[in-house]
Design an enzyme around this catalytic site. Structure first.
Site, PDB file in Angstrom:
ATOM      1  N   GLN A   1     124.850  74.449-126.600  1.00  0.00           N
ATOM      2  CA  GLN A   1     124.958  75.715-125.858  1.00  0.00           C
ATOM      3  C   GLN A   1     125.213  76.894-126.795  1.00  0.00           C
ATOM      4  OE1 GLN A   1     124.262  76.674-122.822  1.00  0.00           O
ATOM      5  NE2 GLN A   1     123.540  74.601-122.383  1.00  0.00           N
ATOM      6  N   SER A   2     124.744  76.806-128.031  1.00  0.00           N
ATOM      7  CA  SER A   2     125.005  77.847-129.021  1.00  0.00           C
ATOM      8  C   SER A   2     124.380  79.184-128.638  1.00  0.00           C
ATOM      9  CB  SER A   2     124.444  77.398-130.371  1.00  0.00           C
ATOM     10  OG  SER A   2     124.414  78.488-131.278  1.00  0.00           O
TER      11      SER A   2
END
Ligand SMILES: *Cc1c(COP(=O)(O)O)cnc(C)c1O
Length: 346
Positions: free
Chosen positions: A85-86
């Site tokens: 989920q960067s």
């Protein structure tokens, strides 16, 4: 109070290669209803969630300098790394798409099943980034391997470190502090006693702390650690990394402003259940900001930093007479991957 941007440093910054990706300056706004809910202090926000690149966030400011360096080097592909989920990976993928470069994202962990691709990972897919899932400990090795493979295939890759937190990326947050100085000089009735923000790969903190020294902002720049454990005095620590990054950035700007370990304010009290684990404090911060100000903090970084700030106010470590700027570093696109953590009544 007037903040002075050193002219030689401003000129050295203006001479750095830069690609415009962000909508700047980002607004500064008061949070009056959140301030009331907490019984003071006066809270304000610097809206770097509104930098604008594919839903925005703090990495856009760093990427303006990193991508320019990549283009100068003749790169046709960007490689970077982060969690699934960067926000950093998503903003890098968007910058690559905008400039016609390929994006390779090395993501730590297992690939989710196709029906569960959400939040930033979904946006990465829409941006046509190539994702490579590896064990978190293998991310840097995988980036180097990918770079070798791309070179062997006749491509020209450019590796951006996790979070974009090297000296070049940090230029973005020195520039951000200069932007803040100009905004504050135009709002003489407001004086911030302190800046609070999240820290993880450290570039934002390095740039803001260095920039604060350069312009003469003398209040604390309090960084809430999202995932960096407290230091062990004998080893090369996160604090050393942030200090060295700030000093390497000062060198790029021919500045003699030195950052020491003691200049860095790092709070490790809010690590919660670990990186990416949303617990009650993060949920409360998301809900409070949504219901009091109609704005969102993200699940991983900014909710944890805001929850830390709220706790520091409640437990008296931050005085209720202060006027505080919360530097919102973005991340709300990841909320869509955490819907099951939230129920309407929480
Ligand atoms: C990356 C990130 C941070 C942390 O910034 P660093 O420069 O890596 O310390 C904070 N907030 C959000 C939303 C981020 O994506």
């Amino acid at each position: 109070m007037t903040y002075n941007i050193p002219p030689e440093t401003a000129a050295a910054l203006a001479a750095q290669p830069r690609v415009r990706l962000a909508h700047l300056p980002t607004p500064i706004q008061p949070w009056p209803r959140l301030s009331d809910a907490l019984g003071g202090p006066q809270l304000w926000v610097k809206r770097d969630d509104l930098t604008g690149l594919a839903t925005g966030g703090n990495k856009t400011r760093k990427l303006e300098f990193l991508v320019a360096d990549a283009l100068e080097a003749g790169a046709d592909s960007l490689i970077t790394a982060g969690g699934p989920q960067s926000n950093h990976c998503r903003q890098t993928a968007a910058a690559a798409a905008q400039l016609g470069l390929a994006a390779h994202l090395v993501l730590g962990g297992d690939p989710p099943p196709p029906e569960n691709i959400q939040g930033n990972l979904f946006l990465d897919q829409l941006l046509r980034a190539t994702t490579h899932f590896v064990d978190k400990t293998q991310r840097n090795a995988k980036m180097e391997l990918l770079a070798d493979e791309l070179r062997a295939a006749g491509r020209s890759p450019y590796v951006i470190p996790v979070g974009g937190s090297n000296a070049i990326g940090t230029l973005g947050y020195v520039a951000a502090m200069f932007e803040l100085a100009e905004q504050l000089n135009a709002m003489p009735d407001v004086r911030f006693d302190r800046i609070v923000m999240a820290t993880s790969s450290g570039g934002t903190q390095a740039g803001l702390t260095l920039g604060a020294k350069m312009i003469g902002f003398d209040g604390p720049v309090t960084a809430i650690s999202i995932d960096q454990a407290p230091e062990d005095a004998d080893t090369f620590t996160f604090r050393d990394h942030v200090r060295d990054t700030a000093n390497a950035c000062a060198e790029l700007l021919n500045s003699d402003v030195n950052t020491s370990g003691d200049d860095l304010r790092i709070n490790h009290d809010y690590l919660g259940g670990g990186y990416g684990v949303v617990g009650p404090p993060e949920i409360e911060a998301v809900n409070l900001l949504a219901t009091r100000e109609g704005q969102f903090v993200g699940p991983v970084y900014t909710s944890r930093a805001l929850a830390g700030l709220i706790d520091l106010i409640r437990n008296g470590q931050i005085d209720r007479n202060e006027t505080i700027l919360f530097w919102h570093t973005g991340g709300d696109a990841a909320l869509h991957a955490y819907t099951s953590n939230f129920t309407p009544t929480q």
